[in-house]
Design an enzyme around this catalytic site. Structure first.
Site, short mmCIF file in Angstrom:
data_model
loop_
_atom_site.label_atom_id
_atom_site.label_comp_id
_atom_site.label_asym_id
_atom_site.label_seq_id
_atom_site.Cartn_x
_atom_site.Cartn_y
_atom_site.Cartn_z
N GLU A 167 4.24 54.64 -16.61
CA GLU A 167 4.61 55.46 -17.77
C GLU A 167 5.78 54.84 -18.52
O GLU A 167 6.78 54.44 -17.93
CB GLU A 167 4.96 56.88 -17.28
N HIS A 207 -8.19 76.98 -23.30
CA HIS A 207 -9.34 77.33 -24.14
C HIS A 207 -10.58 77.60 -23.29
O HIS A 207 -10.75 77.02 -22.22
CB HIS A 207 -9.70 76.17 -25.07
C1 LIG Z 1 -0.02 70.63 -32.00
C2 LIG Z 1 -0.92 70.48 -30.81
C3 LIG Z 1 -1.50 71.60 -30.23
C4 LIG Z 1 -2.33 71.48 -29.12
N1 LIG Z 1 -2.78 72.60 -28.50
C5 LIG Z 1 -3.50 72.50 -27.37
C6 LIG Z 1 -3.90 73.66 -26.68
O1 LIG Z 1 -3.55 74.79 -27.06
N2 LIG Z 1 -4.68 73.53 -25.57
C7 LIG Z 1 -5.08 72.30 -25.11
O2 LIG Z 1 -5.82 72.26 -24.14
N3 LIG Z 1 -4.67 71.17 -25.73
C8 LIG Z 1 -3.89 71.25 -26.84
N4 LIG Z 1 -3.46 70.12 -27.48
C9 LIG Z 1 -3.92 68.82 -26.99
C10 LIG Z 1 -3.17 68.35 -25.76
O3 LIG Z 1 -1.78 68.56 -25.88
C11 LIG Z 1 -3.49 66.87 -25.57
O4 LIG Z 1 -4.89 66.68 -25.59
C12 LIG Z 1 -2.96 66.33 -24.27
O5 LIG Z 1 -1.58 66.61 -24.13
C13 LIG Z 1 -3.19 64.83 -24.21
O6 LIG Z 1 -2.65 64.37 -23.01
P1 LIG Z 1 -2.61 62.83 -22.72
O7 LIG Z 1 -2.16 62.70 -21.32
O8 LIG Z 1 -3.90 62.21 -23.11
O9 LIG Z 1 -1.55 62.25 -23.76
P2 LIG Z 1 0.05 62.21 -23.69
O10 LIG Z 1 0.62 63.47 -23.20
O11 LIG Z 1 0.51 61.74 -25.02
O12 LIG Z 1 0.34 61.12 -22.58
C14 LIG Z 1 0.17 59.74 -22.81
C15 LIG Z 1 1.30 59.03 -22.09
O13 LIG Z 1 1.09 57.64 -22.17
C16 LIG Z 1 2.35 57.02 -22.28
N5 LIG Z 1 2.15 55.67 -22.85
C17 LIG Z 1 1.70 55.35 -24.08
N6 LIG Z 1 1.67 54.02 -24.23
C18 LIG Z 1 2.10 53.48 -23.06
C19 LIG Z 1 2.30 52.16 -22.62
N7 LIG Z 1 2.04 51.11 -23.40
N8 LIG Z 1 2.78 51.97 -21.38
C20 LIG Z 1 3.05 53.02 -20.56
N9 LIG Z 1 2.88 54.31 -20.95
C21 LIG Z 1 2.41 54.53 -22.18
C22 LIG Z 1 3.13 57.95 -23.19
O14 LIG Z 1 4.53 57.75 -23.06
C23 LIG Z 1 2.66 59.31 -22.72
O15 LIG Z 1 3.52 59.87 -21.76
C24 LIG Z 1 -2.63 70.19 -28.60
C25 LIG Z 1 -2.04 69.06 -29.18
C26 LIG Z 1 -1.17 69.20 -30.25
C27 LIG Z 1 -0.48 68.01 -30.80
#
Ligand SMILES: Cc1cc2nc3c(=O)[nH]c(=O)nc-3n(C[C@H](O)[C@H](O)[C@H](O)COP(=O)(O)OP(=O)(O)OC[C@H]3O[C@@H](n4cnc5c(N)ncnc54)[C@H](O)[C@@H]3O)c2cc1C
Length: 467
Positions: free
Chosen positions: A44, A62
């Protein structure tokens, strides 16, 4: 248990490296922890888990009633919602099944509701019901004038997104997953047998790679020769109203959806606040998590129509999250067996809900890519500290306080956070590296004074634990 924040990353090759410790990456790591013979690392960029989009969303669990029927997202949201509800119950993640109302404000929207009920049915959700004006008024007496009717979706819930990611990561680390924080992957390359992840802390090697880098998944994907999608960050700004506003709203109040997304909602939070938002702004900058005066004014205008009384309430905070939107309508989850590589891209607006189902799906794809999963074990359950208002907090439990008076000594009075909870968070499996990380674990400094009263004490406790 290994969590590293500095020094060189280990040289011995991992079986699987997961890039990204958001809710999706941590759920994948937890699923892989069920297989004790695997050596798994999460890599991370930031100094904590859940610091990307996973910390700034609308926190709704949801049902998937409005997903595109037949899509991968529809299936994983439907399955993930059930899995996360059960997991939350087992792990102490606060969830409140408040239900949602899709409110129609004109005849066109009213006419669209039966179609949405039908779509819910296609998504396997059969509890949605049409409500007339009178029923709606009885359920939500503070709604603005002009609401004509609604679709009631009783299965929609509110949840704590911070505890969810932390619970997955804690369970994964306690079962042997290595979590390398402060390790941005700068360059990816693939040799004959291994992936090489060049990070600021040295190069890490892995036989199989999962790219769960959220907003940056497209950049890493290109480094391995793929050009399947481009992430366009879609900013969602939100306003948090103080707990006094909570009495104004009983359900999640949704608009009838548009092509750009679910639109602006009013929703209670498990912490006892009320959210208004989010906006949907397509941007170029993957770091643009600031709030803007124009967007806040737009939200206030929309909020005034939905729940006029809300605008008289105090604002506690504003924040913004970036959805990993792409040019495609569905998640971009792709297995590349020839490279022992899986892309988990485009997890836009539903990744919190779908996280556990995404993790199971990825485990299956890894096996399909040739990863020997080996034997399976049940994971020891985790029990997370309760951050929810609907469940007993430590300061409300006389027996707990009698046994350990630190739970009766309040530090943050707005959010009623005790010294005992702060102490526990600082000594936990994945301790916070900043006072903001401590806030996401305890609610300390998250209330109406935003740390004006308790900030110095919280910082002193935090710094004392670092010494
Ligand atoms: C306004 C908003 C409202 C939402 N509402 C909902 C909701 O009500 N219900 C729901 O289910 N979902 C909701 N979502 C969607 C949900 O928040 C996301 O789908 C989810 O958090 C995505 O998780 P992730 O782990 O894919 O991404 P992230 O949480 O962004 O995690 C990705 C990680 O990768 C790391 N990273 C990136 N590049 C690198 C690299 N090169 N090297 C090492 N680490 C790296 C980042 O630092 C980050 O920690 C919402 C999103 C938004 C923006």
């Amino acid at each position: 248990m290994t969590v590293t924040v500095g020094g060189l990353v280990p040289q011995a090759a991992y079986d699987v490296a997961v890039i990204g410790a958001g809710v999706v990456g941590c759920a994948i790591a937890r699923a892989l922890a069920r297989h004790p013979s695997l050596r798994v690392a999460v890599v991370e960029a930031q100094d904590d888990v859940g610091q990307g989009t996973s910390k700034a969303n609308t926190a709704i669990l949801h049902t998937g009633f409005d997903a595109v029927p037949g899509s991968l997202e529809a299936r994983l949201v439907r399955e993930g919602a059930r899995q996360l509800a059960a997991y939350a119950d087992e792990s102490g993640i606060p969830v409140e099944p408040v239900g949602a109302l899709l409110v129609a404000w004109d005849e066109e929207q009213l006419a669209a509701l039966p179609r949405l009920a039908e779509k819910a049915g296609h998504n396997g959700y059969r509890d949605a019901r049409l409500w007339g004006h009178a029923e709606l008024r009885d359920a939500e007496p503070h709604l603005g004038p002009g609401a004509l009717g609604a679709l009631h979706v009783p299965g929609e819930s509110i949840i704590c997104p911070w505890t969810t990611t932390l619970a997955y990561a804690t369970q994964a680390v306690r079962h042997g997953v290595d979590l390398h924080l402060n390790s941005p992957v700068e360059q990816l390359s693939r040799g004959p047998r291994l992936h090489h992840l060049r990070t600021a802390r040295g190069t890490l090697h892995a036989r199989h790679l999962v790219n769960a880098a959220g907003l940056h998944a497209d950049i890493l994907d290109r480094q391995l020769g793929h050009d399947d999608f481009t992430v366009t960050p879609r900013r969602g700004q939100l306003i948090v109203f103080d707990t006094f506003a909570r009495a104004l709203v009983r359900h999640i109040l949704l608009p009838v959806p548009t092509a750009l997304g679910k639109g602006v909602l009013v929703a209670p939070t498990v912490y006892g606040n009320v959210l208004l938002g989010p906006t949907a702004e397509d941007l170029d900058d993957k770091r643009a998590t600031g709030s803007t005066a124009d967007a806040l004014a737009l939200l206030r205008e929309k909020g005034r129509r939905i729940l006029p009384g809300l605008l008289d309430e105090e604002v506690t905070a504003v924040y913004a999250g970036l959805r990993a939107a792409t040019e495609h309508d569905d998640y971009r989850i792709t297995a590349h067996p020839d490279q022992s590589y899986i892309t988990v891209g485009g997890i836009r607006s539903t990744g919190l809900t779908a996280s556990l189902a995404i993790a199971d799906h990825i485990t299956g794809l890894l096996a399909g890519n040739g990863l020997e999963l080996g034997p399976t074990r049940d994971l020891e359950p985790v029990r997370m500290p309760n951050l929810g208002e609907a469940f007993p907090r430590p300061h409300q439990q006389p027996r707990l306080i009698a046994a350990d008076p630190e739970y009766g000594t309040l530090v943050c009075h707005c959010e009623r956070v005790s010294r005992g909870e702060i102490r526990d968070a600082l000594a936990s499996t994945i301790p916070p590296r900043t006072v903001d990380g401590l806030r996401r674990r305890t609610r300390a400094r998250a209330g109406r004074c935003q740390g004006f009263y308790c900030g110095a004490t919280v910082r002193a406790l935090f710094e004392g634990a670092q010494a």
